[in-house]
Design a protein around this motif. Structure first.
Motif, PDB file in Angstrom:
ATOM      1  N   LYS A 244      37.397  55.153  40.630  1.00 60.08           N
ATOM      2  CA  LYS A 244      36.945  55.406  39.254  1.00 60.08           C
ATOM      3  C   LYS A 244      36.571  54.133  38.511  1.00 60.08           C
ATOM      4  O   LYS A 244      36.394  54.153  37.301  1.00 60.08           O
ATOM      5  CB  LYS A 244      38.059  56.120  38.476  1.00 60.08           C
ATOM      6  N   LEU A 245      36.476  53.025  39.215  1.00 66.86           N
ATOM      7  CA  LEU A 245      36.251  51.745  38.551  1.00 66.86           C
ATOM      8  C   LEU A 245      34.779  51.556  38.194  1.00 66.86           C
ATOM      9  O   LEU A 245      33.885  51.873  38.972  1.00 66.86           O
ATOM     10  CB  LEU A 245      36.722  50.596  39.440  1.00 66.86           C
ATOM     11  N   LYS A 246      34.563  51.004  37.007  1.00 66.89           N
ATOM     12  CA  LYS A 246      33.221  50.700  36.533  1.00 66.89           C
ATOM     13  C   LYS A 246      32.891  49.241  36.847  1.00 66.89           C
ATOM     14  O   LYS A 246      33.743  48.474  37.281  1.00 66.89           O
ATOM     15  CB  LYS A 246      33.132  50.965  35.034  1.00 66.89           C
ATOM     16  N   GLU A 247      31.656  48.873  36.571  1.00 64.77           N
ATOM     17  CA  GLU A 247      31.208  47.507  36.866  1.00 64.77           C
ATOM     18  C   GLU A 247      32.094  46.474  36.171  1.00 64.77           C
ATOM     19  O   GLU A 247      32.513  45.487  36.786  1.00 64.77           O
ATOM     20  CB  GLU A 247      29.754  47.334  36.413  1.00 64.77           C
ATOM     21  N   ALA A 248      32.413  46.710  34.914  1.00 68.15           N
ATOM     22  CA  ALA A 248      33.233  45.753  34.165  1.00 68.15           C
ATOM     23  C   ALA A 248      34.642  45.639  34.759  1.00 68.15           C
ATOM     24  O   ALA A 248      35.243  44.561  34.738  1.00 68.15           O
ATOM     25  CB  ALA A 248      33.325  46.167  32.699  1.00 68.15           C
ATOM     26  N   ASP A 249      35.160  46.751  35.299  1.00 67.73           N
ATOM     27  CA  ASP A 249      36.503  46.740  35.901  1.00 67.73           C
ATOM     28  C   ASP A 249      36.516  45.871  37.154  1.00 67.73           C
ATOM     29  O   ASP A 249      37.448  45.086  37.370  1.00 67.73           O
ATOM     30  CB  ASP A 249      36.939  48.165  36.253  1.00 67.73           C
ATOM     31  N   HIS A 250      35.474  46.014  37.969  1.00 72.59           N
ATOM     32  CA  HIS A 250      35.380  45.189  39.179  1.00 72.59           C
ATOM     33  C   HIS A 250      35.265  43.707  38.825  1.00 72.59           C
ATOM     34  O   HIS A 250      35.880  42.853  39.470  1.00 72.59           O
ATOM     35  CB  HIS A 250      34.182  45.624  40.022  1.00 72.59           C
ATOM     36  N   LYS A 251      34.500  43.417  37.799  1.00 71.54           N
ATOM     37  CA  LYS A 251      34.329  42.015  37.408  1.00 71.54           C
ATOM     38  C   LYS A 251      35.646  41.416  36.912  1.00 71.54           C
ATOM     39  O   LYS A 251      35.958  40.258  37.182  1.00 71.54           O
ATOM     40  CB  LYS A 251      33.247  41.897  36.332  1.00 71.54           C
ATOM     41  N   GLN A 252      36.427  42.250  36.180  1.00 63.19           N
ATOM     42  CA  GLN A 252      37.722  41.766  35.717  1.00 63.19           C
ATOM     43  C   GLN A 252      38.673  41.552  36.897  1.00 63.19           C
ATOM     44  O   GLN A 252      39.412  40.555  36.956  1.00 63.19           O
ATOM     45  CB  GLN A 252      38.348  42.746  34.726  1.00 63.19           C
ATOM     46  N   ALA A 253      38.653  42.464  37.855  1.00 64.79           N
ATOM     47  CA  ALA A 253      39.505  42.321  39.043  1.00 64.79           C
ATOM     48  C   ALA A 253      39.144  41.050  39.805  1.00 64.79           C
ATOM     49  O   ALA A 253      40.031  40.311  40.262  1.00 64.79           O
ATOM     50  CB  ALA A 253      39.349  43.543  39.946  1.00 64.79           C
ATOM     51  N   ILE A 254      37.843  40.775  39.940  1.00 61.82           N
ATOM     52  CA  ILE A 254      37.397  39.553  40.616  1.00 61.82           C
ATOM     53  C   ILE A 254      37.915  38.323  39.879  1.00 61.82           C
ATOM     54  O   ILE A 254      38.405  37.369  40.496  1.00 61.82           O
ATOM     55  CB  ILE A 254      35.855  39.521  40.718  1.00 61.82           C
ATOM     56  N   ALA A 255      37.833  38.348  38.549  1.00 61.88           N
ATOM     57  CA  ALA A 255      38.289  37.201  37.746  1.00 61.88           C
ATOM     58  C   ALA A 255      39.785  36.960  37.955  1.00 61.88           C
ATOM     59  O   ALA A 255      40.233  35.812  38.084  1.00 61.88           O
ATOM     60  CB  ALA A 255      37.992  37.440  36.276  1.00 61.88           C
ATOM     61  N   TRP A 256      40.573  38.047  38.011  1.00 62.45           N
ATOM     62  CA  TRP A 256      42.010  37.899  38.253  1.00 62.45           C
ATOM     63  C   TRP A 256      42.270  37.300  39.638  1.00 62.45           C
ATOM     64  O   TRP A 256      43.071  36.380  39.799  1.00 62.45           O
ATOM     65  CB  TRP A 256      42.695  39.261  38.145  1.00 62.45           C
ATOM     66  N   LEU A 257      41.588  37.843  40.622  1.00 62.95           N
ATOM     67  CA  LEU A 257      41.820  37.394  42.002  1.00 62.95           C
ATOM     68  C   LEU A 257      41.375  35.959  42.227  1.00 62.95           C
ATOM     69  O   LEU A 257      42.003  35.218  42.995  1.00 62.95           O
ATOM     70  CB  LEU A 257      41.116  38.331  42.979  1.00 62.95           C
ATOM     71  N   GLU A 258      40.318  35.555  41.554  1.00 61.01           N
ATOM     72  CA  GLU A 258      39.857  34.170  41.713  1.00 61.01           C
ATOM     73  C   GLU A 258      40.834  33.173  41.087  1.00 61.01           C
ATOM     74  O   GLU A 258      40.846  32.002  41.448  1.00 61.01           O
ATOM     75  CB  GLU A 258      38.452  34.019  41.134  1.00 61.01           C
ATOM     76  N   LYS A 259      41.683  33.653  40.165  1.00 56.86           N
ATOM     77  CA  LYS A 259      42.762  32.809  39.656  1.00 56.86           C
ATOM     78  C   LYS A 259      43.926  32.767  40.641  1.00 56.86           C
ATOM     79  O   LYS A 259      44.660  31.780  40.708  1.00 56.86           O
ATOM     80  CB  LYS A 259      43.251  33.330  38.300  1.00 56.86           C
ATOM     81  N   ALA A 260      44.089  33.844  41.391  1.00 63.97           N
ATOM     82  CA  ALA A 260      45.221  33.942  42.316  1.00 63.97           C
ATOM     83  C   ALA A 260      44.985  33.187  43.621  1.00 63.97           C
ATOM     84  O   ALA A 260      45.898  32.537  44.142  1.00 63.97           O
ATOM     85  CB  ALA A 260      45.509  35.416  42.625  1.00 63.97           C
ATOM     86  N   ILE A 261      43.786  33.263  44.153  1.00 67.58           N
ATOM     87  CA  ILE A 261      43.510  32.786  45.514  1.00 67.58           C
ATOM     88  C   ILE A 261      43.823  31.304  45.738  1.00 67.58           C
ATOM     89  O   ILE A 261      44.513  30.969  46.706  1.00 67.58           O
ATOM     90  CB  ILE A 261      42.050  33.109  45.915  1.00 67.58           C
ATOM     91  N   PRO A 262      43.365  30.380  44.889  1.00 70.21           N
ATOM     92  CA  PRO A 262      43.556  28.952  45.217  1.00 70.21           C
ATOM     93  C   PRO A 262      45.013  28.531  45.356  1.00 70.21           C
ATOM     94  O   PRO A 262      45.328  27.662  46.173  1.00 70.21           O
ATOM     95  CB  PRO A 262      42.885  28.233  44.030  1.00 70.21           C
ATOM     96  N   ALA A 263      45.919  29.131  44.566  1.00 67.77           N
ATOM     97  CA  ALA A 263      47.318  28.679  44.560  1.00 67.77           C
ATOM     98  C   ALA A 263      48.261  29.613  45.297  1.00 67.77           C
ATOM     99  O   ALA A 263      49.467  29.371  45.323  1.00 67.77           O
ATOM    100  CB  ALA A 263      47.791  28.513  43.116  1.00 67.77           C
TER     101      ALA A 263
END
Length: 441
Positions: free
Chosen positions: A355-374
């Motif tokens: 049920k995710l919209k485009e904005a939801d996916h973009k927010q999820a990507i932003a969260w994950l890109e903060k998580a991945i490096p550390a």
């Protein structure tokens, strides 16, 4: 005596002192590790009539490096190991070592193995050990301390002796790692039965409140929800005494189990999670007070986090979830960990992926890109990379999706010692990449 003669004698004495220093330093050195392959080390152990000690490590493993620098270098550790064992350090993820690592069930690091001269495991321990724990395990491996099976026979002869039971349960996690098949099942049943009766007996007079029994609870407890709930209440009711005995980990035990219970309930859409939420500022307040956030209280943090989960698991209310999860992460501020961002995206996918919209996916990507490096845990990092790839695929940005899938595959190459998990991950990523190719045609 001339000045030149005095200088020569001084220099000679200095040279002799420098020559003698390595010998004296060697008396207080740490473990001397054998240089060679596992097979060569085992052959040397057989030649010397000593067991083999193997430090199975991975180059990326922080606790492995800590043991190497702070434990293996200690003089008392070196004295025992250099006398009683042939010792080997093995990078378990090198291709030539993978089969050996599989043989001894190495799937986490560090794994510390004591192996007899025929190659059979005497004892295997997973995880960081301090010097006293390592020495105790080593002395047991060479028979200076009584073995688990001999202790069990003593227990059968004196079934009410709590001292024997305590030692049995302390050794149980290491012993169980050396068992296979039906033997493993038999011993697990015995240990679980003994654990339950031991804990119940020691609760009666508060003799359970000590460091050794806390380690037993931490390593063997948690399989049964009702049993765990009783231990949580017991620790919380005696929290001051527990903290005096073992420090703040006692409080964190209460916190962890209460948080686990709330998460279990919200994922079922069960509003009773609020009863446990309320305990944070009532029954369990003293435990939660050990948490120090810069911007938010433990109670408000939990209100935001579990409220967000409840909104998405119970009602599939994505906008409310996004709002509350954003508030939760913003409240944490500098205290937010990679796992906080990773779990925010993960819960979004699991509960409302379709049920995710485009904005939801973009927010999820932003969260994950903060998580991945550390992110320190390799499996989590791979999972986050795949999730970013999935979101980019849904956004029809196939080039970015491919980039993240390929990065996930590259990270999985570090899992050589966990062959089955590695194969499953790589098969999944290859399938996702092949799906991308079809979508791009």
């Amino acid at each position: 005596m001339t000045a030149m003669t005095q200088l020569k004698q001084y220099l000679l004495a200095l040279i002799l002192l420098l020559v003698a220093l390595p010998a004296r330093a060697q008396e207080g050195e740490g473990i001397r590790f054998f240089k060679g392959t596992f097979e060569e080390a085992l052959k040397e152990a057989k030649k010397q009539g000593k067991p083999l000690f193997v430090d199975f490590y991975a180059t990326w493993c922080g606790p492995c490096k800590k043991m190497e620098k702070t434990i293996f270098t200690q003089p008392q550790v070196g004295k025992l190991f250099n006398e009683k064992f042939v010792s080997l350090q093995m990078d378990a993820e090198k291709p030539e070592n993978v089969e050996t690592a599989k043989k001894y069930k190495v799937d986490a690091f560090p794994t510390l193995g004591f192996i007899d001269t025929e190659g059979k495991a005497i004892a295997i321990n997973v995880g960081f050990m301090n010097a006293d724990e390592l020495i105790e395990m080593a002395r047991t491996a060479v028979g200076e301390l009584i073995s688990f099976e001999d202790l069990y026979q003593q227990h059968r002869k004196s079934p009410n002796d709590l001292t024997i039971q305590q030692e049995l349960l302390t050794q149980a996690p290491r012993f169980l790692t050396t068992q296979d098949g039906m033997d493993a099942e038999k011993w697990v049943v015995r240990v679980r039965k003994l654990y339950r009766s031991y804990i119940a007996e020691k609760m009666k007079d508060n003799s359970l409140i000590n460091r050794k029994d806390y380690m037993i609870i931490s390593s063997l407890g948690g399989d049964d929800a009702d049993e765990t709930a009783k231990i949580v209440e017991y620790i919380n009711a005696n929290l001051d005494a527990w903290i005096a005995a073992v420090g703040e980990p006692a409080a964190y035990y209460v916190i962890e189990k209460n948080d686990d219970r709330m998460e279990e309930l919200v994922k079922k859409g069960d509003a009773r999670y609020k009863d446990y939420l309320e305990k944070i500022r009532t029954d369990y307040k003293k435990a939660y007070d050990v948490i120090k956030f810069k911007q938010v209280t433990p109670y408000q943090k939990s209100v935001d986090y579990f409220g967000a989960l409840y909104a998405i698991y119970k009602d599939k209310d994505v906008p409310r979830y996004m709002d509350m999860m954003g508030k939760y992460l913003s409240g944490l501020g500098e205290d937010a960990l990679p796992g906080d961002y990773g779990k925010a995206a993960q819960s979004l996918y699991y509960a409302a992926g379709g049920k995710l919209k485009e904005a939801d996916h973009k927010q999820a990507i932003a969260w994950l890109e903060k998580a991945i490096p550390a992110e320190p845990v390799l499996m989590n990092k791979i999972n986050y990379l795949v999730m970013v790839g999935d979101s980019y695929k849904e956004l029809k940005n196939y080039a970015e999706a491919k980039k993240y899938y390929n990065q996930a595959y590259a990270e999985s190459l570090q899992m050589a010692s966990m062959e089955q998990a590695q194969q499953m991950i790589q098969a999944s990523v290859v399938y996702k990449l092949s799906t991308l190719e079809l979508l791009q045609q």
